[in-house]
Structure formats: C-alpha cells, structure tokens
Design a protein around this motif. Structure first.
Motif, short mmCIF file in Angstrom:
data_model
loop_
_atom_site.label_atom_id
_atom_site.label_comp_id
_atom_site.label_asym_id
_atom_site.label_seq_id
_atom_site.Cartn_x
_atom_site.Cartn_y
_atom_site.Cartn_z
N ARG A 42 52.47 29.36 -56.22
CA ARG A 42 52.96 30.65 -56.70
C ARG A 42 54.36 30.97 -56.22
O ARG A 42 55.16 31.55 -56.94
N ASP A 43 54.70 30.64 -54.97
CA ASP A 43 56.03 30.97 -54.46
C ASP A 43 56.33 30.07 -53.28
O ASP A 43 55.53 29.19 -52.92
N ALA A 44 57.50 30.29 -52.65
CA ALA A 44 57.93 29.44 -51.53
C ALA A 44 57.02 29.57 -50.33
O ALA A 44 57.02 28.68 -49.46
N ASP A 45 56.24 30.65 -50.22
CA ASP A 45 55.31 30.79 -49.10
C ASP A 45 54.16 29.81 -49.18
O ASP A 45 53.35 29.74 -48.26
N GLY A 46 54.04 29.09 -50.27
CA GLY A 46 53.00 28.08 -50.41
C GLY A 46 53.50 26.68 -50.15
O GLY A 46 52.84 25.71 -50.54
N VAL A 47 54.67 26.52 -49.52
CA VAL A 47 55.24 25.20 -49.24
C VAL A 47 55.47 25.08 -47.74
O VAL A 47 56.19 25.89 -47.14
N ALA A 48 54.86 24.09 -47.11
CA ALA A 48 55.11 23.76 -45.71
C ALA A 48 56.14 22.65 -45.66
O ALA A 48 55.95 21.59 -46.27
N HIS A 49 57.26 22.86 -44.93
CA HIS A 49 58.35 21.90 -44.87
C HIS A 49 59.05 22.05 -43.53
O HIS A 49 58.72 22.97 -42.75
N PRO A 50 59.99 21.19 -43.20
CA PRO A 50 60.61 21.27 -41.87
C PRO A 50 61.21 22.62 -41.53
O PRO A 50 61.26 22.99 -40.36
N GLY A 51 61.67 23.37 -42.52
CA GLY A 51 62.21 24.69 -42.23
C GLY A 51 61.15 25.74 -42.01
O GLY A 51 61.42 26.79 -41.43
N ALA A 169 62.79 26.42 -57.43
CA ALA A 169 62.65 25.10 -56.82
C ALA A 169 63.98 24.59 -56.26
O ALA A 169 64.02 24.00 -55.17
N ALA A 170 65.08 24.80 -56.98
CA ALA A 170 66.38 24.27 -56.53
C ALA A 170 66.80 24.92 -55.21
O ALA A 170 67.27 24.24 -54.29
N GLU A 171 66.62 26.23 -55.09
CA GLU A 171 67.00 26.91 -53.85
C GLU A 171 66.14 26.43 -52.68
O GLU A 171 66.64 26.21 -51.57
N LEU A 172 64.84 26.27 -52.91
CA LEU A 172 63.96 25.80 -51.85
C LEU A 172 64.30 24.37 -51.43
O LEU A 172 64.30 24.04 -50.24
N ALA A 173 64.62 23.52 -52.41
CA ALA A 173 64.99 22.15 -52.09
C ALA A 173 66.25 22.11 -51.23
O ALA A 173 66.36 21.32 -50.28
N ARG A 174 67.22 22.98 -51.54
CA ARG A 174 68.44 23.03 -50.72
C ARG A 174 68.12 23.51 -49.30
O ARG A 174 68.67 22.99 -48.32
N GLY A 175 67.22 24.48 -49.19
CA GLY A 175 66.83 24.93 -47.86
C GLY A 175 66.15 23.84 -47.05
O GLY A 175 66.36 23.73 -45.83
N ILE A 176 65.32 23.03 -47.70
CA ILE A 176 64.67 21.92 -47.00
C ILE A 176 65.70 20.91 -46.53
O ILE A 176 65.65 20.42 -45.39
N GLU A 177 66.67 20.58 -47.40
CA GLU A 177 67.71 19.63 -47.02
C GLU A 177 68.52 20.15 -45.83
O GLU A 177 68.87 19.39 -44.92
N GLU A 178 68.81 21.45 -45.82
CA GLU A 178 69.57 22.01 -44.70
C GLU A 178 68.76 21.93 -43.40
O GLU A 178 69.30 21.61 -42.34
N ALA A 179 67.46 22.24 -43.48
CA ALA A 179 66.63 22.15 -42.29
C ALA A 179 66.53 20.72 -41.79
O ALA A 179 66.54 20.46 -40.58
N VAL A 180 66.46 19.77 -42.73
CA VAL A 180 66.39 18.36 -42.34
C VAL A 180 67.70 17.92 -41.71
O VAL A 180 67.73 17.19 -40.71
#
Length: 687
Positions: A42-51, A169-180
């Motif tokens: 449903r939203d970014a709160d449903g994704v667990a990632h390094p950030g 999705a694009a904004e979340l992917a960029r946030g994951i890349e920055e955290a990585v």
C-alpha cells in the motif's frame, strides 16, 4: 530435510519464526515488502530496507553485504499482511557489478532458529537484471507457505517496487540507494565456497542428484504462449479482471502500518519495539534473541516451537480467504487455487526438463569416451543415467500429485458452496434461485484446466462490470470433428445465450438488459430461451434496417451518457432514457454489416463499457478476412472465448496454455427456462 526449490515451486512452512539467509558473490542489498491479500504494497511503510530495516514481524540488514540473515516472525506480522516478498538488488557502487548475469547465481535459504535449513533456492538464469524478488512467504488456508519466485527486473529497484504496486516507487528506490551508499563502507566480503556452511549442509542432505535441480536449463517463466492472458498482471490481456480487489481485506488498525520508533545507542541497530522480533545482529554483534516480546520469559530457555500436527494439514474450508463478504472470500479463494495450480505445474515441468537434460548430458559423456561407448560398461552407464532420470521424474510427479490432491480436495469443498454467479448450471444452487437485490462482484465465464491435471477444473471468474467485450469464436480450425460447420455456429450462439442468461440472472430486476442483432435471423432456435421467456428488451434486430436501428440507438445512448458524466449533469439526461447496463449480442458477424455499422461496433467496444454498454460477438474471424485490417482493432479489443474446449488462454506468471471450457446448460435440463422465467416476471413486476 532440506528441499531445493525450483522457480515457481512452493512448500509449506511448519515454523513461524525463521531466518532467510542470502549469499551472493558480491555485496547486495536485501529487503522485503509486506503486501495485502491482492499482492499490493500500500505505501512505503510496507517496505523493509537498509534505510528502514525494521517492520512488525520482519527485520533486514542495514547495509549491503555478500551474506544476509533476515529475521521473520510470522506471528508478529499484521493481520493485513498476506504476502512477504524477499528482494535483493545490486547497489549502485562505483566499479561494482551492474547485472546479476555477471556474478555467480545468488542463493536464498530458509532456516530455523537453530540454523537448520528448511528450503533453499538458487536464482539461476539471471542476466541483465539488477533487482530480483527471490522468495515470497504467503498465507494459504490459515497457514504459511514459501515459494521460489526469481522474478528479475532489468530496470532495478524502481521497476520492482512499481510492480509491487507502490505509487512512489522511484522516490523510495532513490532513498534505498542513498541509505546503501552511506553504509557501503561496512560491506561484508563474500565467503568462499569452503566456508559456506549452508551450502555444505544442503549438499549433505539432498545429495548430488537433487542439488542440481535448481540449475535446470531454462525456466518455465520464459515460456511465451500466444493468445489471451488469464490473470492479474496483464490488464490488457485475457481475463485480467480475475485479480482480487485491492481493498478486499480488513483495513489496518492504528499502529499496524507504522514503523516502530528507533532506540538504542549511537551506531547500534534500533530495537524492534512492537515489531515482534528483536533487531538483527551486526557482523560483530552477539547472538540474536528471537523470542516474541510478548512471550519473553524472565528466565530459562525460549519457548519451543509449536509442534506440527501429525495428521497433516487441516481439511480445506470453503470461504477461508480474506474478504468483506462470503462471495469475496470465495472469489479470492478461487484465485488462490488458480495461482497454486499454475505454479505447481510450472515446477513439475521444470523438473522434467532438468531430468531430461541431465540424462542427455550423461549419455553424451558416455558416448564421447570410446572406452565406455560399447560393451557392458556403456550399457551400465546408460542404464544408470536412465534410472536417475526416472527417479527425478517420479519425485517430481509425487510432489505434483500431492499438490493436486490438496487442490482437488479444496475444489470439492468450494464448488458446492459457490453462489449462482460463480456456479455451474448443474449446481443445485440454481434450483433455489431468487432474483438478487444487489449486483455481484464477479461472474463465471467457464472453467480452466491443464493437461497434467485434467480432472481438476478451476472456475474462470472475471470482475464485473466487464471491462472488455467478449468474442465467442464460431470458426475454430478443428470444426471438422463436428458434422457440419453450422453445428459449431449454433453451439457458439448457445454459449452466448447461456452467458447472457447468467448476466441477467445475477443482476437485480431491471438493472441489466440484453439486446440481440441477428441480421439473417439464423439464430432463432438458439435464441429461443431468451425470446420465449420474454427476457429480451426487444425482439432480435434483423435485416439491414434492424442492424442500423439497433446500433444507432445504442450509439446515441453512449454519447448522451458520456456527455452527461463528463459535464457533471447526469440529471439532464432525456426522460425515459434507459440507463441500465446493456449487453449487445451480435450473431454471425460481419455478415450484414457495412463499413458504417462496423465503425459503430468499434465505437461501442471502445467506449461502451465505461457507460454500461457491453459487446458480445458470435463470429468467425476467418470469415472477416475480406474486410482487411479494418476489423483488427475490434478483434484485439475483445476477449476470445470458444464454444468447445480450447487451449488459447495463457496465465501471466509462467505462460501455461490453459484449456478453456464454456459453462453450458446440461442436456435435458430446464434450469435455464426456470431462471429466465423468474427474471422476466421480476422485470414485469418492477415496471
């Protein structure tokens, strides 16, 4: 015992607290998405990632690494979560690999808390992909299963998250890349094969024969089958309306979708407050405490795992899927049966291909050596290769038979419980039929089955209102088995009549109507149930004048309703204009249609569904060849059905050619006349 999965294969989970271990030849990013019953995040709160490494019931690593250990507590997941997808991606690091095809195949393994491996999956066949969904955990009949997915995306995390249904999705992917990027300095180097305990454990348990199963040449996901597509991911193909409603489950309660607050000292991982599991250990940390916070003991060892029932899985129950109503639960349950059968058959076919290719490789090795080509040594080598191939085939068939037995038992429970809109005409539910007060959410168009499971039929359900028109093909190539071509045309029109009767029966009185265009009056006998019961809005239109008049009235209706809707003036429609949904049956198309009539039909097919006008053609495309490319857009906009069994539909996951069978009234049955008589009486009373 460890199970080495192949793509599409699933396996029940007997533990609720597990680890998912990922090993790769280079540092990768690991994450997970929590999806609802329709498979959407449903939203970014449903994704667990390094950030944001901690979600209720799951925790992932905070950095890119060659090895990961994801902690999962299925009991702590919110009730709205029905699917957990484990994803891995290549970080955008300078000098790092850009695609998985440049690396050795990564591997994902599911283990218990003691490190015992339950199932493993080697992601072979990856090439240009830089992100991939490795595994998924999903609820099935109040239990959890694991499935090997291996779905890769060449466009990386953005494409993967978009496919999961995330709007940003694009904004979340960029946030994951920055955290990585912030944590790449802490990346863990890859282990060598000699120190990889999980691989040695798997090899010792499964043996060399089963260990190679995951590296079978080719993949069932690569199959390309022509025809329409049955399923959710392809809305422009086949029965894309079969996907469950995205909002079918219970809405999340307060606090279920939010991340827990982070705590802990600087540089350390946050505590999983309210998540159901503790934070994952860092590479230099101590042992991990996996005890559920609400069940934590003050002293002594953790509580043991709940034992698995000795008598096998619980018996199936009709309507045990998620949904607001019984009809919605049954709809979602049928969807789950369809998906399980598709993936189980894909795993079986993949195993057969691997067994065959392995035997051919071993026989080639025997023939390439002159010393073993002839004589008793060569015969023994060939017999051994054939025996190993037969063993793998038997194991694959046993697994498929187990899945088919479970699905058959479920079908035997579900089929009698279906409401009229989902039921076959021979279901006793029709004998107690009453005109409904509310329109249904879906309708049954027929049955689907595969060659490996011919006795098992899965209902083909599509959502209502119909988003695409239908075309019942009256000119199949195998028409020679009928006494004459006219018999197949008559059967095609009977199929259309049965479908129209079902649509009339499942809608409230006066909210759905049927009109018929039969230019040459060639379908009078097949249309008799509709005309005899008085279920049609008007007598079938015949001749050139009838065709022109019927199409003109419907085209004008679509124009007027469209203008009213777009202008926000629905109360300005002409008095007496029938705004109920309409199904137009066109028999023996394109005979009797000029260019203007064909253009009007194309207009109704394109614009009609949005304002309640639906098209059903009974036609032979070969007969329309003389019209040239004029009709091609019309054919492409319709979903093709057949009056006899035919394998022209394909699912979107593995490309199986599904055999479609229409829902026809059993010979000698009077159920159709009884139902249509009640429909006509209810319409008359309402007027």
């Amino acid at each position: 015992m460890t199970a080495e999965l192949v793509r599409g294969q699933n396996r029940p989970l007997s533990r609720n607290r597990i680890e998912i271990r990922i090993s790769a030849a280079a540092p990768v990013v690991a994450g997970a998405t929590l999806a609802d019953e329709s498979g959407r995040v449903r939203d970014a709160d449903g994704v667990a990632h390094p950030g944001a490494p901690t979600l209720p019931g799951i925790e992932v690593s905070r950095q890119a690494a060659a090895e990961h250990r994801l902690a999962v507590d299925l009991d702590a997941l919110p009730e709205t979560v029905h699917r957990v997808s484990v994803l891995i991606a290549l970080p955008a690091a300078p000098g790092g690999p850009l695609r998985f095809g440049a690396l050795a195949a990564p591997r994902a393994a599911v283990t218990g808390l003691d490190g015992t491996e339950v199932a493993g999956y080697t992601l072979t066949g990856l090439d240009a992909e830089s992100a991939v969904v490795a595994l998924e955990l999903y609820r099935r009949q109040a239990a959890w299963k694991i499935r090997a997915v291996g779905q890769g995306y060449a466009d990386g995390l953005t494409a993967l998250l978009t496919d999961q249904g995330l709007p940003q999705a694009a904004e979340l992917a960029r946030g994951i890349e920055e955290a990585v990027a912030r944590g790449l300095a802490r990346s863990v180097p890859a282990r060598t094969a000699d120190t990889d305990r999980s691989r040695r454990t798997a090899a010792s348990v499964t043996g060399p024969d089963l260990q190679g199963t995951a590296s079978a040449a080719g993949s069932p996901y690569d199959v390309q089958t022509p025809g329409d597509s049955v399923g959710r991911p392809a809305p422009s193909e086949g029965a894309a309306q079969m996907a469950p409603a995205p909002d079918g489950g219970r809405p999340p309660t307060s606090g279920e979708s939010g991340r827990p607050p982070a705590s802990g000292g600087p540089g350390g991982p946050p505590d999983a407050v309210g998540s159901g599991i503790p934070a994952a250990a860092t590479p230099t940390g101590g042992p991990i405490d996996y005890t559920h916070p609400k069940r934590r003991q003050t002293s002594g060892p953790p509580a043991p795992e709940a034992p698995t029932p000795a008598d096998g899985p619980a018996p199936p129950v009709a309507g045990d899927a998620v949904g607001w109503s019984m009809d919605e639960r049954l709809y979602n349950q049928v969807w789950g049966m369809f998906e399980d059968l598709a993936r189980s058959t894909a795993a079986y076919r993949s195993a057969l291909d691997f067994a065959e290719s392995r035997m051919e490789k071993e026989l080639d090795q025997v023939l390439s050596d002159p010393r073993s080509r002839l004589g008793s040594a060569g015969d023994a080598a060939r017999e051994a290769a054939q025996a190993r191939q037969a063993q793998l085939v038997d194991q694959a068939r046993a697994a498929l038979d187990r899945d088919l037995a479970q699905l058959t038992a479920e079908s035997e429970v579900v089929e009698p419980a279906l409401p009229p809109e989902y039921a076959r005409w021979d279901n006793p539910v029709w004998h107690g039929y009453r005109v409904p007060a509310e329109p249904p959410m879906a309708i049954r168009l027929g049955d689907l089955h595969l060659p490996e499971s011919a006795p098992l039929r899965i209902p083909m359900l599509v959502r209502l209102p119909l988003e695409r028109g239908l075309w019942i093909d009256s000119g199949m190539p195998d028409a020679s088995r009928h006494e004459e071509a006219g018999e197949l045309r008559h059967l095609a029109l009977q199929t259309a009549v049965a479908l129209a009767a079902r649509l009339l029966a499942v809608h409230p009185a006066g909210e759905f109507g049927v009109q018929v265009i039969d230019p040459a009056a060639a379908g009078a006998s097949a249309l008799a149930p509709l005309t005899g019961a008085g279920a049609l809005d008007a007598p079938p239109a015949t001749g050139a004048a009838g065709v022109t008049g019927a199409l003109g009235r419907l085209t004008e209706r679509v124009d007027l309703v469209q203008m009213a809707v777009r202008g926000g003036a629905s109360d300005a429609l002409p008095p007496g204009l029938d705004t109920s949904r309409q199904l137009l049956i066109v028999n023996d198309f394109p005979h009797g249609f000029d260019d203007r009539a064909v253009t009007q039909l194309r207009y109704l097919a394109d614009e009609g569904p949005d304002v309640g006008v639906h098209l059903l053609l009974v036609a032979d495309r070969e007969d329309a060849a003389a019209y040239g490319p004029l009709l091609d857009p019309l054919w492409r906009s319709l979903m093709r059905l057949t009056p006899v069994p035919d394998d022209h539909l394909a699912d979107p996951w593995v490309g199986h050619a599904w055999t479609y069978e229409p829902c026809l009234v059993p010979p000698g049955s009077h159920v159709l006349q009884q139902v249509l008589t009640q429909v006509a009486a209810a319409r008359t009373k309402r007027m």
